[in-house]
Design a protein around this motif. Structure first.
Motif, short mmCIF file in Angstrom:
data_model
loop_
_atom_site.label_atom_id
_atom_site.label_comp_id
_atom_site.label_asym_id
_atom_site.label_seq_id
_atom_site.Cartn_x
_atom_site.Cartn_y
_atom_site.Cartn_z
N LEU A 93 0.81 -1.23 0.00
CA LEU A 93 0.00 0.00 0.00
C LEU A 93 0.84 1.28 0.00
O LEU A 93 0.58 2.17 -0.82
CB LEU A 93 -0.97 -0.01 1.18
N PRO A 94 1.86 1.43 0.87
CA PRO A 94 2.65 2.67 0.84
C PRO A 94 3.31 2.94 -0.51
O PRO A 94 3.31 4.08 -0.99
CB PRO A 94 3.69 2.45 1.95
N ASP A 95 3.84 1.90 -1.13
CA ASP A 95 4.49 2.08 -2.44
C ASP A 95 3.49 2.50 -3.51
O ASP A 95 3.79 3.36 -4.35
CB ASP A 95 5.18 0.77 -2.87
N VAL A 96 2.31 1.90 -3.48
CA VAL A 96 1.28 2.27 -4.45
C VAL A 96 0.88 3.74 -4.28
O VAL A 96 0.72 4.48 -5.26
CB VAL A 96 0.05 1.35 -4.31
N LEU A 97 0.75 4.18 -3.04
CA LEU A 97 0.37 5.57 -2.79
C LEU A 97 1.48 6.54 -3.17
O LEU A 97 1.22 7.67 -3.62
CB LEU A 97 0.02 5.74 -1.30
N ARG A 98 2.74 6.14 -3.03
CA ARG A 98 3.86 7.00 -3.40
C ARG A 98 3.99 7.12 -4.92
O ARG A 98 4.29 8.20 -5.44
CB ARG A 98 5.18 6.44 -2.86
N ASN A 99 3.78 6.02 -5.63
CA ASN A 99 4.16 5.94 -7.04
C ASN A 99 3.01 6.15 -8.01
O ASN A 99 3.25 6.21 -9.22
CB ASN A 99 4.81 4.58 -7.32
N PRO A 110 -14.57 0.72 8.94
CA PRO A 110 -13.63 1.32 9.89
C PRO A 110 -12.28 0.63 9.90
O PRO A 110 -11.24 1.29 10.01
CB PRO A 110 -14.36 1.17 11.23
N GLU A 111 -12.27 -0.70 9.80
CA GLU A 111 -10.98 -1.41 9.80
C GLU A 111 -10.17 -1.08 8.55
O GLU A 111 -8.96 -0.87 8.62
CB GLU A 111 -11.21 -2.92 9.89
N ALA A 112 -10.83 -1.01 7.40
CA ALA A 112 -10.14 -0.63 6.17
C ALA A 112 -9.57 0.78 6.30
O ALA A 112 -8.47 1.07 5.81
CB ALA A 112 -11.10 -0.70 4.99
N ALA A 113 -10.31 1.67 6.98
CA ALA A 113 -9.83 3.03 7.20
C ALA A 113 -8.58 3.05 8.07
O ALA A 113 -7.61 3.75 7.77
CB ALA A 113 -10.93 3.87 7.84
N ALA A 114 -8.60 2.28 9.16
CA ALA A 114 -7.45 2.25 10.07
C ALA A 114 -6.21 1.70 9.37
O ALA A 114 -5.10 2.25 9.52
CB ALA A 114 -7.79 1.41 11.29
N VAL A 115 -6.38 0.64 8.59
CA VAL A 115 -5.24 0.05 7.88
C VAL A 115 -4.73 1.01 6.81
O VAL A 115 -3.52 1.18 6.62
CB VAL A 115 -5.64 -1.30 7.26
N PHE A 116 -5.66 1.67 6.11
CA PHE A 116 -5.25 2.63 5.08
C PHE A 116 -4.44 3.77 5.68
O PHE A 116 -3.42 4.20 5.11
CB PHE A 116 -6.47 3.20 4.36
N LEU A 117 -4.88 4.30 6.81
CA LEU A 117 -4.18 5.43 7.42
C LEU A 117 -2.74 5.08 7.79
O LEU A 117 -1.83 5.90 7.65
CB LEU A 117 -4.94 5.92 8.65
N LYS A 121 0.33 7.12 6.06
CA LYS A 121 1.37 7.81 6.83
C LYS A 121 2.76 7.27 6.46
O LYS A 121 3.72 8.03 6.36
CB LYS A 121 1.11 7.64 8.32
N ALA A 122 2.86 5.94 6.25
CA ALA A 122 4.14 5.35 5.86
C ALA A 122 4.58 5.85 4.49
O ALA A 122 5.78 5.91 4.20
CB ALA A 122 4.02 3.83 5.85
N ALA A 123 3.63 6.23 3.66
CA ALA A 123 3.93 6.75 2.33
C ALA A 123 4.30 8.23 2.35
O ALA A 123 4.61 8.81 1.30
CB ALA A 123 2.75 6.52 1.39
N GLY A 124 4.27 8.86 3.52
CA GLY A 124 4.59 10.27 3.62
C GLY A 124 3.39 11.19 3.56
O GLY A 124 3.52 12.38 3.27
N SER A 125 2.21 10.65 3.80
CA SER A 125 0.95 11.43 3.80
C SER A 125 0.72 12.20 2.51
O SER A 125 0.56 13.42 2.49
CB SER A 125 0.94 12.41 4.99
#
Length: 322
Positions: A93-99, A110-117, A121-125
């Motif tokens: 997920l972080p790599d996909v959000l960065r690239n 709610p669980e999908a939201a928590a995992v996404f957040l 954040k790991a992707a640099g917001s």
């Protein structure tokens, strides 16, 4: 895994206390004092009342439901039936959000939201625009969107907290391609006609994603988490749960876990109260007869469905036998 049952009481004699460890009763049942053989006073506590409802969400997520039911003098047995674990695409997920850039991020629980957040954040917001299904899902983003509203915008919620509503209502720009990222649970069928790397949750059935593709959306799905059934339940806890007239479930996964747990029980025919229509429909397809659910998913409607199931049970119990 430790047994995950705790009884919640609403009693004028109950004393406030911290949340108990797993496998203990919450609150204190009424008791009396008696004199021992040597004139000593001994506390003699009555056994806890049988539960009206079994609350089955994952650990830590039953408190609001139990508190709402306590206001109606409904006794709840907390028995988490599922737990969430990382999915095969959690680390991606972080790599996909960065690239890559997406017009929408679709979050349906709610669980999908928590995992996404965590991944965001790991992707640099990075800057993202989010569409959510349900008020509970939206609340997970409240704190983050207030602190960093320029990077994360919760910009859309459908008129009804269901995936098919989102599929028909999600705004689409004038661009020829509208890209959607859908990070969610891996518990789903893959009845789709477009690129997909994940699956779905309670309020987002397969045809909803199909509906997005029909409208020209290009959807990338990521299996960011999954659910597994709780296996280790003590016999006494299971006996109490089976005796409850109503079992409250919030997803098809929890429903299937319950049916697996009671697979060796003959003639269990008590009621299932579901958080929404998707889980309710799944219950009916699995052959359950006494199924209650609200037309709009959410805590308030769920509580009303549970109360209705309890009322019907009590009426049948009190009715004169012919």
């Amino acid at each position: 895994m430790r047994d995950a049952a705790a009884m919640a009481f609403s009693s004028s004699l109950a004393l406030p206390s911290p949340s108990p460890p797993s496998g203990t009763f919450r609150g204190r049942p009424a008791g009396r004092i008696r004199t021992g053989a040597a004139g000593r006073f001994q506390a003699c506590f009555l056994p806890p009342p049988p539960p009206d409802v079994v609350a089955t969400r994952e650990r830590g997520k039953n408190a609001k439901l139990i508190a709402a039911l306590e206001k109606h003098n409904i006794q709840s047995l907390e028995l988490p039936l599922i737990e969430h674990v990382d999915g095969p695409d959690t680390d991606r997920l972080p790599d996909v959000l960065r690239n890559d850039k997406f017009d929408w991020i679709i979050i349906t629980s709610p669980e999908a939201a928590a995992v996404f957040l965590k991944g965001w954040k790991a992707a640099g917001s990075p800057k993202v625009r989010v569409a959510v299904v349900g008020a509970g899902t939206a609340r997970v983003f409240d704190e983050v969107s207030q602190l960093d509203h320029q990077s994360l915008e919760v910009a859309f919620s459908p008129s009804k907290a269901m995936g098919k509503s989102l599929a028909s209502e999600l705004p689409r720009g004038s661009e020829s391609t509208c890209k959607v990222l859908y990070p969610a649970s891996a518990k789903a069928s893959h009845e789709i006609r477009i690129l997909c790397i994940v699956c779905i949750y309670d309020v987002f059935p397969p045809n909803a994603e199909e509906g997005l593709s029909d409208r020209g959306f290009y959807v990338t799905r990521l299996n960011t988490y999954t659910t597994v059934p709780v296996e280790d339940v003590k016999p006494l806890t299971l006996k109490l749960a089976i005796s409850a007239p109503v079992v409250a479930v919030a997803s098809p996964s929890a429903l299937k876990a319950w049916l697996k747990l009671i697979s060796k029980v003959n003639n269990w025919d008590n009621s299932i109260a579901c958080i929404g229509e998707t889980t309710g429909s799944a219950a009916k397809k699995l052959g359950l007869k006494s199924v209650y659910y609200p037309t709009t998913p959410g805590l308030e409607g769920w509580v009303e469905s549970i109360l209705e199931a309890v009322r019907v049970h009590r009426q049948l119990k009190e009715a004169p036998k012919r």
